[in-house]
Design a protein around this motif. Structure first.
Motif, PDB file in Angstrom:
ATOM      1  N   CYS A  52       3.027  -5.674   2.283  1.00  0.00           N
ATOM      2  CA  CYS A  52       2.540  -4.550   3.088  1.00  0.00           C
ATOM      3  C   CYS A  52       3.617  -4.047   4.050  1.00  0.00           C
ATOM      4  CB  CYS A  52       1.282  -4.940   3.856  1.00  0.00           C
ATOM      5  SG  CYS A  52      -0.171  -5.119   2.810  1.00  0.00           S
ATOM      6  N   CYS A  57       2.277  -0.245   4.115  1.00  0.00           N
ATOM      7  CA  CYS A  57       0.922   0.084   3.690  1.00  0.00           C
ATOM      8  C   CYS A  57      -0.054  -0.968   4.200  1.00  0.00           C
ATOM      9  CB  CYS A  57       0.860   0.182   2.165  1.00  0.00           C
ATOM     10  SG  CYS A  57       1.156  -1.385   1.304  1.00  0.00           S
ATOM     11  N   GLN A  58      -1.317  -0.778   3.889  1.00  0.00           N
ATOM     12  CA  GLN A  58      -2.377  -1.708   4.247  1.00  0.00           C
ATOM     13  C   GLN A  58      -2.765  -2.530   3.017  1.00  0.00           C
ATOM     14  OE1 GLN A  58      -3.873  -2.095   7.386  1.00  0.00           O
ATOM     15  NE2 GLN A  58      -2.106  -0.851   7.971  1.00  0.00           N
TER      16      GLN A  58
END
Length: 73
Positions: A52, A57-58
């Protein structure tokens, strides 16, 4: 039920190669392949966190849940 790993999609969005991701995360190309091909049985939170961070990002951008069609409840 199935957990889908969308690493390929995130790599494409970030215009990053698998080689670059392996270098940033510190895991082998083989382990990234296992994730990409849906063969992984588990993933460490530390690995997920590193992916991540590298892809900005998640976890939900990488992991997706899909229920089986027609499965009995």
């Amino acid at each position: 039920m199935a957990i889908i790993v969308n690493v390929d999609m995130m790599l494409a969005k970030r215009k990053m190669s698998v080689t670059e991701l392996t270098e940033k995360v510190g895991i082998t190309m083989a382990n990234i392949s296992i994730l990409k091909n849906g063969k992984a049985k588990a993933i460490r939170f530390s690995t997920l966190e590193a992916i991540c961070e590298a892809l900005d990002c998640q976890p939900g951008d990488i992991l997706e849940y899909r229920s089986d069609e027609g499965a009995a409840d």
